[in-house]
Scaffold this motif. Structure first.
Motif, PDB file in Angstrom:
ATOM      1  N   UNK A 139     -56.048 -46.968  38.650  1.00 57.06           N
ATOM      2  CA  UNK A 139     -55.972 -46.630  37.230  1.00 57.06           C
ATOM      3  C   UNK A 139     -55.875 -47.884  36.365  1.00 57.06           C
ATOM      4  N   UNK A 140     -55.155 -48.907  36.866  1.00 54.02           N
ATOM      5  CA  UNK A 140     -54.831 -50.078  36.047  1.00 54.02           C
ATOM      6  C   UNK A 140     -55.883 -51.176  36.125  1.00 54.02           C
ATOM      7  N   UNK A 141     -56.338 -51.465  37.357  1.00 53.38           N
ATOM      8  CA  UNK A 141     -57.149 -52.660  37.551  1.00 53.38           C
ATOM      9  C   UNK A 141     -58.456 -52.666  36.748  1.00 53.38           C
ATOM     10  N   UNK A 142     -59.226 -51.560  36.735  1.00 49.75           N
ATOM     11  CA  UNK A 142     -60.471 -51.603  35.937  1.00 49.75           C
ATOM     12  C   UNK A 142     -60.176 -51.907  34.468  1.00 49.75           C
ATOM     13  N   UNK A 143     -59.087 -51.323  33.950  1.00 49.26           N
ATOM     14  CA  UNK A 143     -58.735 -51.555  32.549  1.00 49.26           C
ATOM     15  C   UNK A 143     -58.408 -53.025  32.323  1.00 49.26           C
ATOM     16  N   UNK A 174     -59.909 -58.433  30.412  1.00 52.26           N
ATOM     17  CA  UNK A 174     -60.029 -59.885  30.567  1.00 52.26           C
ATOM     18  C   UNK A 174     -61.415 -60.355  30.128  1.00 52.26           C
ATOM     19  N   UNK A 175     -62.444 -59.520  30.375  1.00 43.04           N
ATOM     20  CA  UNK A 175     -63.793 -59.908  29.966  1.00 43.04           C
ATOM     21  C   UNK A 175     -63.972 -59.878  28.448  1.00 43.04           C
ATOM     22  N   UNK A 176     -63.354 -58.910  27.805  1.00 48.13           N
ATOM     23  CA  UNK A 176     -63.608 -58.746  26.367  1.00 48.13           C
ATOM     24  C   UNK A 176     -62.502 -59.323  25.499  1.00 48.13           C
ATOM     25  N   UNK A 177     -61.432 -59.845  26.107  1.00 51.59           N
ATOM     26  CA  UNK A 177     -60.255 -60.198  25.311  1.00 51.59           C
ATOM     27  C   UNK A 177     -60.550 -61.233  24.231  1.00 51.59           C
ATOM     28  N   UNK A 216     -52.514 -55.606  28.686  1.00 48.54           N
ATOM     29  CA  UNK A 216     -53.648 -54.740  29.027  1.00 48.54           C
ATOM     30  C   UNK A 216     -53.258 -53.630  29.989  1.00 48.54           C
ATOM     31  N   UNK A 217     -52.120 -53.777  30.679  1.00 48.87           N
ATOM     32  CA  UNK A 217     -51.737 -52.767  31.660  1.00 48.87           C
ATOM     33  C   UNK A 217     -51.236 -51.507  30.955  1.00 48.87           C
ATOM     34  N   UNK A 236     -45.000 -56.569  26.054  1.00 49.27           N
ATOM     35  CA  UNK A 236     -45.442 -56.899  24.696  1.00 49.27           C
ATOM     36  C   UNK A 236     -45.451 -58.385  24.362  1.00 49.27           C
ATOM     37  N   UNK A 237     -44.784 -59.247  25.159  1.00 48.32           N
ATOM     38  CA  UNK A 237     -44.764 -60.657  24.745  1.00 48.32           C
ATOM     39  C   UNK A 237     -46.161 -61.278  24.665  1.00 48.32           C
ATOM     40  N   UNK A 238     -47.136 -60.846  25.518  1.00 52.10           N
ATOM     41  CA  UNK A 238     -48.463 -61.450  25.379  1.00 52.10           C
ATOM     42  C   UNK A 238     -49.069 -61.226  23.995  1.00 52.10           C
TER      43      UNK A 238
END
Lengths: 273, 316
Positions: free
Chosen positions: A247-251, A256-259, B132-133, B188-190
């Motif tokens: 659930x987490x890793x793809x997100x 990371x690619x679009x940040x 992002x998590x 939230x710190x990031x």
């Protein structure tokens, strides 16, 4: 000089360790044999031969269905948010009209309303509109919370578009709507992408509405599915962690690619605006 | 079109009024704004009014269509309720610590990532992982890490000789809120660091270098050159993190549901518990309205203070 350089590198590595460790630990736990999960000394490295846990995660839970539902909600929330936000963002940036201040204020107000507070009245509204137990209901509820943020970010980007460009198009006889769609939108494409990512993540992560409005098992989203394992003991811990990783890793990887765009969009529009 | 802009900049002033009638006049803003205004009225405004109306009734979740008007009785009882005083206290601690710690840690991270070093781009990306998590995933992994027997925190505490093990932080009244805070701040710190990092790009490097040449030490460079530039961003972060902390639900609900002994019972958790555990919709709505009023007051204080700061710096 070299000393401060090394000190900085060590500090940066420590920082990244703190940031990344919990997800790394989720990954390690998902690939740890059951008997070692409960040993007095924790293993810090994954056991790669345990990879079958990931197959179990799909066969022993409804993970595939949950992911599809979450994807529908996230994509729907993104599309509806962007669709609703573009024109008011333009109006807030460029047009003068009565109630402009009020609209800006109302958009900001929504940031103060907790989702959990509107759960009860929205439940009532959704009952009347037959939207309970539908993914569309979740999309509509999520969009109510993303549209203000997206509008604000897009407004910030439109502020940065030189109005000379639009005026040239107006001389050519373009209508306002035409200008927005054909001239302004392409120019703010990076911010549009950032706003879309933010809306997508909101839909992908959302929990309270999905937990309260959906009782049909086949419509469960991944956030609710995963949450059902917290504190529950009958599903093996490593299987739960495998579900968490899927659930987490793809997100996270997607982010990371679009940040780069998200950061640029947030800082130009959302934060400075 | 684009090339024409460049070629005829002088035609602009007269051209605009001539093009205006194509707009169909004042209907354009209405057409642009109406859909979103309507949407927010239906899904935010109307529910908010409903919530307020609920707060002046006695309504049970078992029979939600039956309301008994009680005036401001729900509010009066909340003010006298010592459990609600605890809710306000917990919310205040949670919010203040979230703001201070995530901005402090974010500032530290931003200053670290601002300089030049190999792999800077990658480091800047990786530091955003917690942001992002998904919160549900964060709650899941931290609950496991706080586990009494097998959790990492428990192993760590034993290794350091701080405890003999077997303590689940989430079950201990004095540790539960710190555990929730660790999880939240990690998440939230990031965000703070990304915002401050962006603001740091606005610090004029000549100014910084000049200060260094003048023999200023790091701290005074920070105070004289860096801080004034990033201050507006830090102020805005303070507002955003305050408002977000006041409405955060998922992490706290999944980790403790407000317990043990109400030590993690923030306003939003209390509201949800009153509605769905105690089935008391009227009192729950009153809790929600109190929380909203607090958020609005904080926001007004922010705008008032930043307006004052703007005036003060304008005079200088």
């Amino acid at each position: 000089m070299i000393k401060t350089h090394t000190a900085r590198l060590i500090a940066v590595l420590a920082l990244l360790g703190v940031a990344a460790f919990p997800l790394y630990w989720m990954f390690v736990t998902s690939l740890t044999p059951s008997e070692q999960l409960f040993s007095p000394s924790p293993r810090m490295l994954p056991t790669l031969s345990q990879i079958a846990t990931y197959a179990d995660a799909f066969t022993e839970t409804s993970l595939r269905l949950w992911l599809v539902n979450s994807l529908i909600v996230a994509v729907g929330t993104t599309a509806l948010s962007i669709g609703l936000a573009v024109l008011p963002a333009y109006a807030l940036s460029r047009l003068d009209f009565r109630g402009k201040l009020l609209l800006g204020f109302a958009l900001f107000m929504t940031q103060m309303l907790p989702e959990a507070m509107l759960v009860v009245p929205l439940y009532d509204i959704f009952t009347q509109l037959s939207l309970l137990n539908t993914l569309l209901g979740l999309i509509l509820a999520n969009t109510a919370f993303t549209v203000p943020v997206v509008t604000w970010i897009l407004k910030g980007a439109i502020d940065g578009v030189p109005s000379e460009i639009e005026e040239a198009a107006r001389i050519d006889g373009c209508s306002r709507l035409g200008i927005v769609l054909a001239v302004v939108l392409p120019l703010i494409a990076p911010t549009l992408a950032a706003a879309a990512v933010i809306a997508f993540f909101h839909g992908w992560n959302e929990y309270v509405f999905a937990q309260t409005f959906i009782s049909d098992d086949t419509l469960r989203t991944a956030s609710v599915g995963l949450a059902s394992f917290v504190g529950e003991l009958s599903t093996p811990v490593h299987t739960v962690m495998a579900v968490g990783i899927v659930y987490t890793l793809p997100a996270v990887v997607f982010y990371l690619f679009v940040q780069r765009y998200v950061v640029a969009g947030m800082t130009s529009g959302g934060v400075k605006g | 079109m684009m090339s024409r802009t460049a070629n005829q900049p002088k035609a602009r002033p007269e051209a605009v009024p001539r093009a205006a009638p194509l707009d169909h006049g004042r209907w354009v803003p209405a057409f642009f704004v109406a859909p979103v205004a309507l949407y927010l009225l239906v899904f935010q405004g109307y529910p908010l009014i409903q919530e307020f109306l609920l707060s002046v009734t006695s309504t049970s979740l078992l029979d939600p269509t039956k309301h008994a008007f009680v005036g401001f009785e729900n509010y009066r009882e909340l003010l006298l309720d010592s459990e609600f005083h605890q809710v306000l206290r917990v919310t205040a601690i949670y919010t203040v610590v979230c703001v201070l710690a995530s901005i402090g840690l974010g500032l530290l991270a931003a200053l670290l990532l601002d300089g030049a070093f190999p792999g800077r781009g990658l480091a800047r990306a990786l530091v955003t992982i917690p942001w992002a998590a998904p919160p549900v995933a964060a709650a899941l992994i931290f609950v496991w890490m706080f586990n009494a027997q097998y959790g990492l925190f428990s192993h760590l505490a034993q290794f350091l000789g701080l405890s003999s093990g077997g303590t689940n932080w989430l079950d201990e009244p004095s540790y539960a809120l710190p555990a929730i805070l660790i999880t939240t701040i990690w998440q939230i710190f990031p965000f703070s660091s990304v915002v401050i990092l962006a603001a740091l790009q606005g610090v004029p490097s000549e100014l910084r270098e000049a200060a260094v040449i003048d023999g200023a030490d790091r701290l005074s460079v920070f105070r004289a050159v860096v801080w004034p530039t990033i201050r507006p961003s830090v102020a805005l972060l303070t507002l955003l993190i305050t408002v977000w902390s006041l409405r955060r639900f998922d992490v706290i609900w999944l980790m403790t549901q407000g317990g043990p002994l109400g030590e993690t019972n923030t306003l939003v958790i209390d509201l949800y518990r009153r509605a769905f555990v105690y089935l008391d919709l009227g009192r729950a709505a009153a809790v929600g309205i109190v929380g909203l009023v607090i958020a609005i007051l904080v926001t007004f204080a922010y705008f008032w203070l930043s307006l004052r700061a703007e005036k003060a710096s304008g005079k200088r």
